[in-house]
Write an enzyme that holds these catalytic residues in place. Structure first.
Site, PDB file in Angstrom:
ATOM      1  N   GLU A 263       0.846  -1.199   0.000  1.00  0.00           N
ATOM      2  CA  GLU A 263       0.000   0.000   0.000  1.00  0.00           C
ATOM      3  C   GLU A 263       0.888   1.257   0.000  1.00  0.00           C
ATOM      4  OE1 GLU A 263      -2.899   0.580  -0.629  1.00  0.00           O
ATOM      5  OE2 GLU A 263      -3.342   2.552   0.228  1.00  0.00           O
TER       6      GLU A 263
ATOM      7  N   LYS B  90      27.322   8.179  23.234  1.00  0.00           N
ATOM      8  CA  LYS B  90      28.198   8.868  22.277  1.00  0.00           C
ATOM      9  C   LYS B  90      28.318   7.949  21.069  1.00  0.00           C
ATOM     10  CE  LYS B  90      32.051  11.771  21.562  1.00  0.00           C
ATOM     11  NZ  LYS B  90      32.095  11.441  20.180  1.00  0.00           N
TER      12      LYS B  90
ATOM     13  N   LYS C 124      34.583   8.135  28.012  1.00  0.00           N
ATOM     14  CA  LYS C 124      34.894   7.053  27.071  1.00  0.00           C
ATOM     15  C   LYS C 124      34.751   5.650  27.672  1.00  0.00           C
ATOM     16  CE  LYS C 124      36.859   9.035  23.359  1.00  0.00           C
ATOM     17  NZ  LYS C 124      36.639   8.669  21.986  1.00  0.00           N
TER      18      LYS C 124
ATOM     19  N   CYS D 219      40.316 -33.013   8.003  1.00  0.00           N
ATOM     20  CA  CYS D 219      39.994 -34.373   7.549  1.00  0.00           C
ATOM     21  C   CYS D 219      40.880 -34.866   6.407  1.00  0.00           C
ATOM     22  CB  CYS D 219      38.528 -34.464   7.137  1.00  0.00           C
ATOM     23  SG  CYS D 219      38.175 -33.681   5.551  1.00  0.00           S
TER      24      CYS D 219
ATOM     25  N   CYS E 116      33.989 -34.663   6.955  1.00  0.00           N
ATOM     26  CA  CYS E 116      34.883 -33.794   7.730  1.00  0.00           C
ATOM     27  C   CYS E 116      34.306 -33.500   9.126  1.00  0.00           C
ATOM     28  CB  CYS E 116      35.086 -32.489   6.961  1.00  0.00           C
ATOM     29  SG  CYS E 116      36.178 -31.350   7.798  1.00  0.00           S
TER      30      CYS E 116
HETATM   31  N1  5U1 Z   1      25.009  12.286  22.468  1.00  0.00           N
HETATM   32  C1  5U1 Z   1      25.838  13.287  22.115  1.00  0.00           C
HETATM   33  N2  5U1 Z   1      26.893  13.142  21.340  1.00  0.00           N
HETATM   34  N3  5U1 Z   1      27.455  14.349  21.235  1.00  0.00           N
HETATM   35  C2  5U1 Z   1      28.549  14.742  20.530  1.00  0.00           C
HETATM   36  N4  5U1 Z   1      25.715  14.550  22.486  1.00  0.00           N
HETATM   37  C3  5U1 Z   1      26.733  15.249  21.954  1.00  0.00           C
HETATM   38  N5  5U1 Z   1      27.053  16.528  22.019  1.00  0.00           N
HETATM   39  C4  5U1 Z   1      28.138  16.967  21.355  1.00  0.00           C
HETATM   40  C5  5U1 Z   1      28.909  16.070  20.585  1.00  0.00           C
HETATM   41  C6  5U1 Z   1      30.089  16.550  19.845  1.00  0.00           C
HETATM   42  O1  5U1 Z   1      28.511  18.254  21.393  1.00  0.00           O
HETATM   43  C7  5U1 Z   1      27.782  19.221  22.143  1.00  0.00           C
HETATM   44  C8  5U1 Z   1      27.989  19.057  23.606  1.00  0.00           C
HETATM   45  C9  5U1 Z   1      28.263  20.562  21.681  1.00  0.00           C
END
Ligand code: 5U1
Length: 680
Positions: free
Chosen positions: A36, A122, A320, A419, A440
C-alpha cells in the site's frame, strides 16, 4: 480546477507518505502493508511526473537522488558546531571529576543538592547539522572545522530515518544536530557483500558511514544503509526551547526526528557512574557502535552560566569506554575449517585488551582480503572487536619489515587440516573449501543439522542441542550412524530419558521414507538448494545417475550452470561422500521410483525469482516457499536486479528497502496468492 485537485491530492499523498515513513523507519511500527505504501508512492511519482510544478523539496519521492554531485559546496554554520571535551579515564573517576568541575564552576556549596544531568550515548559516526525552515529540510551539512562544513543535502535525503518534513507545528528555523551512523548488522552485511565480490571492505561502521555521506553519487550513497540520532540544536528561530536538554530531546522526537531511547536524567556523580556502568554492560548488545557516553547539565539556564572554554562547552563531557580497535603483533597465521567447510585464515595475536576483552585470535576472512590488506606475520596490526562480532584484523600499521616475509598462501591441492580431503576454490571464487562435506569432523554438526532439517529428511526431534550432544559425546561420527541410534544409546543422554528417545527413534524411522529430491538436498552439496535438488531428481530420476553424471550431462539440467555442475561433480568425486550415500541407502533410506515424471500442473511463476521478507499474515515462510515452488517459481535469499518480486509481510527490513531502491515489484500475501491463482 483539475490542477487544484491534483495539487491537493499531491499534498495528501505527501502527508500520508511522511506519516507512514515515520512509522516505518523511525518507530519501526508500520500501519499499512508495504504494498500500500508503494502504491501511494507510485501515485505521487506519477502525479509529479505529469505536473513537475507539484514536485517539492520535501516530497518523499526526492529521497533517491539522481544527479551526481560535482563536489560539496561549503556551508557556513549559523551557530558554530562545537566539539566536546573527552574524559579518557574510563573508570568512575572520570564521571566524578566532571561533576566536581561543574559544581566548582557553578560555585555550589558542598551541601547543595546534586546537579541533574542528561546522560546519553556517544555514537561513533559523523556529526551533521540538519536545517529545517518552516518544517522542511532545506540543508544538511557536515561539521567540517566547526565554522564551515560541506553541503551533503542530496545524500542525506536518501536516509529514510531523517524526516524531510517535521511533524507537528514546526518553528520558522530549526537546526537539528546529531550523528549519522551505520548499524553494525548493516555494516557486516555490506562488508560480506564486498567480500563475496572480492572487493575492498570498510574498516568500521564509522568510516563506512562517513564515506557514504561524502559519496559524490547520491545513488551509491542510497545503497549504504545509514541511520541518524539527534542530540542537540543549532540555530533556532520562532521557537521557545524547553528549559531542559532532556525536554528539548523529547520535543525533537515529537517533531519526528530520531532520538535514541537510551538516555536518562540522573543526579550527581553517582547517577553518572551508574549510567556509565549500565551502558557499558549493554554496549555489546546495542545494534550500533558507541565509544562512550555523554553527560550534559540538563538545565539550559545552568548551561548558559557555565558557558564555553575555547570551542568546548563546560556543561558537557564525553566519558569514554575502552577502545574497540587496538594495535598488536601478528604472531602467526593458521587455517580454521568452519561448519560449512570454508577455510578461514586466523590471526594468532599477541594478546591485547580490545572492546572490553582480551583477544588473541582474530579472523582474516580469506587469503584475498588478507593480501589486499598487506598483512604478514610479524606485522603490527589493527584489531577490531565490537559487539558480539568475531574480532578481526582490519589492517596493518605501515612501516618497514625487518626482512622478507612471504605472503600467506593456501597452495593448490592442499589437504583439509581437519579431515585431509582435497581443498578447492571455485573458479573465480574467493573462498577455499574442504570437499569432505559429509565426512569432515569440522562440518559434522552442520551436515547433521542440515540433513535432519524440515525441508530435507525432516527428522523430528533432532535439533542443535541434541546434535551437539551426539557429536561431542562421540555417538555419531558419520551421517549413516544416525540410523544406528536406538533407545538404549539415546537414553544415556541429557534430557533424553524415556519418551524423547523413543520419539527420536520413531522420527528417524519415518524419515527413511523420503523423496529423491529431499535426499539430494539433504546431502548438503554446495549450491544445491531445494529447487536444484528437485530439478536434478526430475532430470535424472535416480541417485546412481546423478552420481555418475558428467559435467556435460549436469549442464543439461534446468538452471544448472558451470559452478553448480562442478560442485555436484566434486562432491561425488570424493570417495567418502559416495560411501556415505551407499551407507544411508543400506540403512533403509528409500524413495519412490520414477520420481522424475513430468508434472503437468500450471506454472504461473515459471522462470520467476521471488524473495520473501517479513512475516506474512497467514503463511509461514516454508508454506509460502512451497506455494511459490509449486507454481514454478524460485525463492532466493537476497534481493538483486534479477529478483522479479519481493513478497513482504510485517516487519520487513532491509530487503524491502533494497527492493524499493531498485524499483522492484513488491507484493503482499494477497497479491502473491492472486498472482499464483492467475488473477493478477
Ligand atoms: N550524544 C551526544 N553526542 N554528542 C557529541 N551529544 C553530543 N554533544 C556533542 C557532541 C560533539 O557536542 C555538544 C555538547 C556541543
Amino acid at each position: 480546477m483539475a490542477e487544484e485537485t491534483d495539487s491537493r491530492r499531491a499534498e495528501t499523498l505527501r502527508t500520508l507518505l511522511h506519516h507512514h515513513a515515520h512509522r516505518y523507519y523511525v518507530l519501526d511500527a508500520p500501519e499499512i502493508p508495504d504494498a500500500e505504501y508503494d502504491r501511494l508512492f507510485r501515485e505521487l511519482q506519477a502525479l509529479e511526473a505529469a505536473h513537475p510544478e507539484l514536485r517539492q523539496a520535501d516530497s518523499p519521492t526526492q529521497r533517491v537522488g539522481g544527479a551526481v554531485l560535482a563536489g560539496f559546496a561549503p556551508v557556513r554554520h549559523a551557530v558554530p558546531m562545537l566539539s566536546i571535551r573527552t574524559e579518557t579515564d574510563t573508570t568512575p573517576a572520570g564521571a566524578q571529576a566532571f561533576d566536581e568541575r561543574v559544581r566548582r564552576e557553578l560555585e555550589l556549596p558542598g551541601d547543595a543538592p546534586p546537579v541533574a544531568y542528561n546522560a546519553e550515548l556517544k555514537f561513533d559516526g559523523l556529526a551533521l547539522n540538519l536545517r529545517y525552515e518552516a518544517g522542511v529540510l532545506v540543508q544538511a551539512a557536515t561539521r567540517g572545522d566547526g565554522e564551515t562544513g560541506e553541503d551533503v543535502t542530496q545524500n542525506i535525503r536518501t536516509i529514510g530515518q531523517i524526516p524531510l518534513r517535521l511533524a507537528g507545528v514546526p518553528p520558522a528555523v530549526l537546526e537539528v544536530r546529531g550523528e549519522v551512523y551505520m548499524r553494525r548488522d548493516a555494516f557486516e552485511r555490506m562488508n560480506e557483500r564486498q567480500r563475496e565480490r572480492g572487493e575492498k571492505t570498510f574498516v568500521n561502521p564509522r568510516n563506512a558511514a562517513a564515506g557514504a555521506v561524502r559519496q559524490l553519487d547520491p545513488a551509491i550513497a542510497a545503497q549504504r544503509p545509514l541511520s541518524f540520532f539527534a542530540y542537540g540544536l543549532g540555530e533556532v528561530q520562532g521557537w521557545a526551547q524547553p528549559p531542559t536538554h532532556s525536554a528539548t530531546l523529547d520535543a525533537l522526537a515529537a517533531f519526528g526526528v530520531p532520538v535514541c531511547a537510551d538516555r536518562a536524567v540522573v543526579l550527581g556523580a553517582a547517577g553518572l557512574i551508574a549510567f556509565h556502568e549500565a551502558m557499558g554492560a549493554k554496549r555489546d548488545a546495542l545494534p550500533f557502535d558507541i565509544d562512550g557516553v555523554v553527560y550534559k547539565v540538563d538545565d539550559i539556564a545552568l548551561q548558559r552560566r557555565l558557558g564555553f572554554v575555547t570551542r568546548e562547552p563546560r556543561w558537557a563531557v564525553a566519558h569514554k569506554y575502552p577502545a574497540q580497535e587496538q594495535l598488536t603483533r601478528l604472531n602467526a597465521i593458521e587455517v580454521q575449517v568452519g561448519r560449512t567447510g570454508k577455510l578461514t585464515p586466523v590471526a594468532k595475536l599477541e594478546p591485547v585488551f580490545v572492546g572490553g576483552t582480551t583477544v588473541s585470535n582474530a579472523t582474516l576472512h580469506n587469503v584475498f582480503e588478507l593480501r589486499r590488506k598487506g598483512v604478514r606475520v610479524g606485522d603490527t596490526v589493527i584489531v577490531r572487536r565490537a559487539g558480539d562480532v568475531i574480532p578481526e584484523v582490519v589492517g596493518r600499521v605501515a612501516g618497514p619489515r625487518p626482512g622478507y616475509v612471504p605472503n600467506f598462501r593456501i597452495p593448490r591441492g592442499s589437504a583439509c587440516p581437519v579431515c585431509g580431503s582435497l581443498v578447492l576454490r571455485e573458479k573465480g571464487g574467493i573462498d577455499h573449501r574442504c570437499s569432505g562435506g559429509l565426512f569432515c569432523a569440522a562440518q559434522r554438526k552442520q551436515a547433521l543439522l542440515h540433513f535432519a532439517g524440515r525441508r530435507a529428511m525432516d527428522i523430528e526431534g533432532l535439533g542443535d542441542k541434541l546434535v551437539d550432544q551426539l557429536v561431542d559425546g562421540g555417538l555419531i561420527q558419520t551421517l549413516p550412524e544416525l540410523y544406528a541410534l536406538d533407545v538404549a544409546k539415546l537414553s544415556a543422554l541429557d534430557r533424553m530419558a524415556g519418551k524423547s528417545a523413543a520419539n527420536l527413534v520413531e522420527g528417524l524411522r519415518r524419515s527413511k521414507d523420503t523423496t529423491l529430491a529431499r535426499f539430494l538436498y539433504a546431502l548438503g552439496i554446495r549450491h544445491v538448494g531445494e529447487a536444484t535438488a528437485k530439478d536434478l531428481a526430475r532430470h535424472f530420476g535416480g541417485i546412481e545417475r546423478v552420481m555418475a553424471a558428467t559435467l556435460e550431462q549436469l549442464l543439461e539440467v534446468h538452471d544448472v550452470g558451470p559452478v553448480v555442475a562442478q560442485s555436484i561433480r566434486t562432491f561425488f568425486d570424493q570417495p567418502h561422500n559416495r560411501e556415505v550415500v551407499q551407507q544411508l541407502r543400506a540403512a533403509g533410506v528409500a524413495w519412490p521410483e520414477h520420481e522424475g515424471e513430468a508434472d503437468t500442473t500450471p506454472k504461473p511463476l515459471a522462470g520467476k525469482t521471488l524473495v520473501l521478507t517479513g512475516t506474512l499474515p497467514s503463511l509461514t515462510r516454508d508454506e509460502a516457499q512451497s506455494l511459490i515452488e509449486a507454481a514454478g517459481g524460485k525463492v532466493a535469499g537476497s534481493v538483486s536486479k534479477k529478483t522479479d518480486y519481493v513478497v513482504a509481510g510485517a516487519e520487513a527490513g532491509s530487503k524491502l528497502e533494497k527492493a524499493r531502491t531498485l524499483g522492484l515489484a513488491v507484493l503482499d500475501e494477497a497479491a502473491l496468492r492472486a498472482l499464483i491463482d492467475g488473477c493478477a
